[in-house]
Enzyme design. Structure first.
Site, PDB file in Angstrom:
ATOM      1  N   TYR A  66       0.792  -1.257   0.250  1.00 36.15           N
ATOM      2  CA  TYR A  66       0.142  -0.096  -0.088  1.00 36.15           C
ATOM      3  C   TYR A  66       0.751   1.386   0.164  1.00 36.15           C
ATOM      4  O   TYR A  66       0.079   2.486  -0.939  1.00 36.15           O
ATOM      5  CB  TYR A  66      -0.447  -0.163   0.921  1.00 36.15           C
ATOM      6  N   ALA A  68       2.340   1.889  -2.975  1.00 35.18           N
ATOM      7  CA  ALA A  68       1.409   2.077  -4.593  1.00 35.18           C
ATOM      8  C   ALA A  68       1.341   3.934  -4.211  1.00 35.18           C
ATOM      9  O   ALA A  68       1.088   4.268  -4.907  1.00 35.18           O
ATOM     10  CB  ALA A  68       0.705   1.633  -4.089  1.00 35.18           C
ATOM     11  N   LYS A  69       1.020   4.170  -2.595  1.00 39.06           N
ATOM     12  CA  LYS A  69       0.203   5.570  -2.595  1.00 39.06           C
ATOM     13  C   LYS A  69       1.559   6.248  -2.596  1.00 39.06           C
ATOM     14  O   LYS A  69       1.573   7.411  -3.179  1.00 39.06           O
ATOM     15  CB  LYS A  69      -0.011   5.556  -0.958  1.00 39.06           C
ATOM     16  N   ALA A  94     -12.647   7.617   9.168  1.00 36.06           N
ATOM     17  CA  ALA A  94     -13.614   6.455   9.802  1.00 36.06           C
ATOM     18  C   ALA A  94     -13.595   5.831   8.301  1.00 36.06           C
ATOM     19  O   ALA A  94     -14.724   6.680   7.962  1.00 36.06           O
ATOM     20  CB  ALA A  94     -13.931   6.944  11.265  1.00 36.06           C
TER      21      ALA A  94
END
Ligand code: NAD
Length: 303
Positions: free
Chosen positions: A165, A168-169, A198
């Site tokens: 992640y 990718a980010k 949230a």
């Protein structure tokens, strides 16, 4: 100054729930016609359903806005092209693209299957690239576009269990840093938001108390996206960290550094004994592009 998006056509990917839904609803409330894309899967990217995209569209229409649903997958070239085509078919063009769709496959790296790595890169990074690649020619031709990409503190700062992640980010930030150089002349601006909210992605994170969780609603991030998606935004290449009550630009910077006289020998020992200076971030600065960084790094040779 009132931020309005009347007459603009926006695409928000992954807008069937969570943050994307809040973005789509606010863009529509400010006058944009919105294509609500969502393939309707689980957080890990499996499954799929038409329901969530249509649900967001129903809510926008019930509130007096205009929207159309799209259930294509951002992680395929054909899916991304079809999403942009949905906007053209429904509303004639695309002015705003919010690359928001995302999945998680968290695991510590030694336990991670490479298929989990590729799936996350595929949705976040390649999904952003595919959708932008399909929308960008339309924006270039009309000399107007606002692209908002969604990065994460996980990529900017690192997070245990999120090598896929995070890669990718931060890849999305690298994509933005170069595309901003090419796109600005055509009045196409690209910026990133690093949200914390949230949603089903963050529920159960031990970091948050129930009270904290109640404040960090997607609706507190959406105004940042709406501003970056508007004509009022004239900056490109920014990363804005956003959560409840906190909005701040994040940036890649480089230290002033350590220099040896040009042409002199450099040994690992010299590097070791000066590592404190090399890593001293006191006078660190950002650069608008690689050329400016090279000019600063090679200043003694270039002047
Ligand atoms: N929630 C946070 O605190 C947080 C923090 C940093 C970044 N983000 C990013 O914000 C974005 C939205 O996350 P969220 O928290 O709202 O999670 P979410 O799971 O509620 O929303 C993601 C949406 O994307 C859709 N989606 C996933 N893969 C898709 C694909 N291939 N094609 C089309 N749609 C797809 C899902 O169906 C889902 O509705 C993601 O990019 C996420 O990485 C979220």
């Amino acid at each position: 100054m009132s931020i309005r998006l009347d007459g603009k056509v926006a695409i928000v990917t992954g807008a069937g729930g969570g943050l994307g839904k809040a973005y789509a609803k606010l863009l529509a409330a400010r006058g944009a016609k919105v294509v609500v894309n969502d393939f309707g899967g689980k957080t890990d990217g499996t499954g799929g359903s038409q329901g969530p995209a249509h649900q967001t569209v129903d809510e926008i229409i019930a509130a007096g806005g205009e929207a159309a649903a799209d259930v294509n997958n951002v992680a395929t070239q054909d899916g991304a092209k079809a999403i942009i085509q949905s906007a053209i078919d429904a509303f004639g063009t695309v002015d705003i693209l919010v690359n928001n769709a995302g999945i998680l496959r968290d695991k510590s790296f030694h336990k991670m299957e490479l298929s989990d790595f590729e799936a996350v890169i595929g949705v976040h990074l390649m999904g952003t690239v595919y959708c932008t690649h399909a929308a960008y020619p339309v924006m270039r031709d009309k000399e107007y576009g606002r692209i908002v990409c969604i990065t994460s503190g996980s990529g900017l700062f690192g997070n245990f269990g999120q090598t896929n992640y995070g890669a990718a980010k931060l890849g999305i930030v690298g994509f933005m840093n170069s595309l901003k150089q090419e796109a600005s002349a055509k009045n196409v601006f690209i910026n990133c938001v690093a949200p914390l909210a949230a949603t089903r992605m963050t529920e159960g994170l031990p970091l948050f108390s129930e009270e904290a969780f109640s404040y960090i609603k997607p609706e507190v991030i959406a105004p940042v996206v709406a501003y970056l998606a508007s004509e009022a935004c004239t900056s490109s290449g920014d990363i804005i960290s956003a959560t409840a009550g906190y909005y701040a630009k994040a940036q890649i910077v480089e230290a002033e550094g350590f220099r040896v006289p040009l042409g002199s020998d450099v040994t690992p020992e010299i590097i070791a004994s000066n590592f404190g200076t090399i890593a001293d971030m006191e006078a660190a600065r950002p650069y608008p592009n690689l050329v400016e960084e090279i000019k600063a790094a090679l200043a003694p040779v270039m002047s």
